[in-house]
Design a protein around this motif. Structure first.
Motif, PDB file in Angstrom:
ATOM      1  N   PRO A   1       0.833  -1.208   0.000  1.00 44.92           N
ATOM      2  CA  PRO A   1       0.000   0.000   0.000  1.00 44.92           C
ATOM      3  C   PRO A   1       0.866   1.256   0.000  1.00 44.92           C
ATOM      4  N   GLU A   2       0.364   2.265  -0.659  1.00 48.92           N
ATOM      5  CA  GLU A   2       1.108   3.522  -0.754  1.00 48.92           C
ATOM      6  C   GLU A   2       1.072   4.249   0.588  1.00 48.92           C
ATOM      7  N   ALA A   3       2.211   4.829   0.963  1.00 49.29           N
ATOM      8  CA  ALA A   3       2.291   5.559   2.224  1.00 49.29           C
ATOM      9  C   ALA A   3       1.459   6.833   2.133  1.00 49.29           C
ATOM     10  N   VAL A   4       0.592   7.019   3.108  1.00 51.19           N
ATOM     11  CA  VAL A   4      -0.227   8.220   3.156  1.00 51.19           C
ATOM     12  C   VAL A   4       0.582   9.290   3.893  1.00 51.19           C
ATOM     13  N   PRO A   5       0.750  10.468   3.271  1.00 50.72           N
ATOM     14  CA  PRO A   5       1.530  11.501   3.961  1.00 50.72           C
ATOM     15  C   PRO A   5       0.860  11.878   5.279  1.00 50.72           C
ATOM     16  N   HIS A   6       1.640  12.048   6.284  1.00 48.92           N
ATOM     17  CA  HIS A   6       1.128  12.420   7.591  1.00 48.92           C
ATOM     18  C   HIS A   6       0.553  13.832   7.510  1.00 48.92           C
ATOM     19  N   PRO A   7      -0.579  14.099   8.175  1.00 54.19           N
ATOM     20  CA  PRO A   7      -1.163  15.447   8.121  1.00 54.19           C
ATOM     21  C   PRO A   7      -0.173  16.523   8.576  1.00 54.19           C
ATOM     22  N   LEU A   8       0.725  16.123   9.439  1.00 51.50           N
ATOM     23  CA  LEU A   8       1.756  17.045   9.920  1.00 51.50           C
ATOM     24  C   LEU A   8       2.634  17.524   8.768  1.00 51.50           C
ATOM     25  N   ALA A   9       2.978  16.601   7.882  1.00 49.07           N
ATOM     26  CA  ALA A   9       3.838  16.914   6.736  1.00 49.07           C
ATOM     27  C   ALA A   9       3.174  17.958   5.830  1.00 49.07           C
ATOM     28  N   ASP A  10       1.849  17.921   5.748  1.00 50.75           N
ATOM     29  CA  ASP A  10       1.112  18.880   4.917  1.00 50.75           C
ATOM     30  C   ASP A  10       1.210  20.303   5.452  1.00 50.75           C
ATOM     31  N   ARG A  11       1.391  20.431   6.757  1.00 54.07           N
ATOM     32  CA  ARG A  11       1.445  21.758   7.385  1.00 54.07           C
ATOM     33  C   ARG A  11       2.830  22.395   7.308  1.00 54.07           C
ATOM     34  N   LEU A  12       3.844  21.587   6.983  1.00 49.60           N
ATOM     35  CA  LEU A  12       5.211  22.089   6.974  1.00 49.60           C
ATOM     36  C   LEU A  12       5.699  22.398   5.562  1.00 49.60           C
ATOM     37  N   THR A  13       6.528  23.424   5.458  1.00 43.18           N
ATOM     38  CA  THR A  13       7.118  23.758   4.160  1.00 43.18           C
ATOM     39  C   THR A  13       8.237  22.757   3.873  1.00 43.18           C
ATOM     40  N   ALA A  14       8.683  22.728   2.639  1.00 41.83           N
ATOM     41  CA  ALA A  14       9.784  21.830   2.258  1.00 41.83           C
ATOM     42  C   ALA A  14      11.013  22.128   3.118  1.00 41.83           C
ATOM     43  N   ARG A  15      11.285  23.407   3.352  1.00 41.66           N
ATOM     44  CA  ARG A  15      12.446  23.808   4.149  1.00 41.66           C
ATOM     45  C   ARG A  15      12.299  23.336   5.601  1.00 41.66           C
ATOM     46  N   GLU A  16      11.098  23.454   6.138  1.00 45.71           N
ATOM     47  CA  GLU A  16      10.855  22.993   7.515  1.00 45.71           C
ATOM     48  C   GLU A  16      11.036  21.483   7.617  1.00 45.71           C
ATOM     49  N   MET A  17      10.634  20.771   6.570  1.00 42.73           N
ATOM     50  CA  MET A  17      10.836  19.317   6.563  1.00 42.73           C
ATOM     51  C   MET A  17      12.329  18.992   6.556  1.00 42.73           C
ATOM     52  N   GLN A  18      13.110  19.767   5.786  1.00 45.40           N
ATOM     53  CA  GLN A  18      14.563  19.562   5.763  1.00 45.40           C
ATOM     54  C   GLN A  18      15.146  19.802   7.152  1.00 45.40           C
ATOM     55  N   MET A  19      14.675  20.847   7.802  1.00 44.58           N
ATOM     56  CA  MET A  19      15.137  21.183   9.163  1.00 44.58           C
ATOM     57  C   MET A  19      14.823  20.036  10.113  1.00 44.58           C
ATOM     58  N   LEU A  20      13.577  19.586  10.047  1.00 42.81           N
ATOM     59  CA  LEU A  20      13.101  18.542  10.944  1.00 42.81           C
ATOM     60  C   LEU A  20      13.891  17.254  10.747  1.00 42.81           C
ATOM     61  N   LYS A  21      14.157  16.913   9.493  1.00 43.19           N
ATOM     62  CA  LYS A  21      14.929  15.707   9.206  1.00 43.19           C
ATOM     63  C   LYS A  21      16.304  15.795   9.879  1.00 43.19           C
ATOM     64  N   ARG A  22      16.944  16.950   9.757  1.00 44.99           N
ATOM     65  CA  ARG A  22      18.270  17.118  10.357  1.00 44.99           C
ATOM     66  C   ARG A  22      18.201  17.129  11.878  1.00 44.99           C
ATOM     67  N   LEU A  23      17.105  17.648  12.428  1.00 50.52           N
ATOM     68  CA  LEU A  23      16.924  17.602  13.885  1.00 50.52           C
ATOM     69  C   LEU A  23      16.878  16.154  14.359  1.00 50.52           C
ATOM     70  N   THR A  24      16.133  15.329  13.613  1.00 50.47           N
ATOM     71  CA  THR A  24      16.014  13.918  14.009  1.00 50.47           C
ATOM     72  C   THR A  24      17.349  13.199  13.881  1.00 50.47           C
ATOM     73  N   GLU A  25      18.246  13.755  13.066  1.00 54.25           N
ATOM     74  CA  GLU A  25      19.592  13.174  12.919  1.00 54.25           C
ATOM     75  C   GLU A  25      20.535  13.697  14.008  1.00 54.25           C
ATOM     76  N   GLY A  26      20.010  14.585  14.858  1.00 48.55           N
ATOM     77  CA  GLY A  26      20.796  15.106  15.967  1.00 48.55           C
ATOM     78  C   GLY A  26      21.808  16.174  15.571  1.00 48.55           C
ATOM     79  N   LYS A  27      21.555  16.849  14.469  1.00 47.07           N
ATOM     80  CA  LYS A  27      22.505  17.876  14.011  1.00 47.07           C
ATOM     81  C   LYS A  27      22.323  19.187  14.769  1.00 47.07           C
ATOM     82  N   SER A  28      23.429  19.913  14.907  1.00 49.25           N
ATOM     83  CA  SER A  28      23.396  21.223  15.574  1.00 49.25           C
ATOM     84  C   SER A  28      22.937  22.280  14.582  1.00 49.25           C
TER      85      SER A  28
END
Length: 72
Positions: A1-28
């Motif tokens: 089955p195709e992954a349904v995008p999380h409603p949270l992802a819809d509220r964030l800009t592409a740049r915010e998603m990039q930020m969030l991804k790096r946060l989860t990687e523990g980057k400063s």
């Protein structure tokens, strides 16, 4: 089955998603700034907006929210 995008992802800009991804990687902020070729104050500004949208108080909470939502 195709992954349904999380409603949270819809509220964030592409740049915010990039930020969030790096946060989860523990980057400063400095590492995030370097990765995305932006200044540290710009990173801080994006993170502030991101925390507000996620209803998080800090980077740890934001990262946990992202992981619980299985965004990455």
């Amino acid at each position: 089955p195709e992954a349904v995008p999380h409603p949270l992802a819809d509220r964030l800009t592409a740049r915010e998603m990039q930020m969030l991804k790096r946060l989860t990687e523990g980057k400063s902020n400095k590492e995030i700034a370097r990765d995305l070729a932006i200044s540290e104050p710009t990173v801080k500004l994006h993170l502030k907006t991101l925390y507000r949208k996620l209803d998080a108080n800090n980077r740890t909470q934001a990262a946990m929210i992202a992981q619980e939502a299985k965004l990455f």
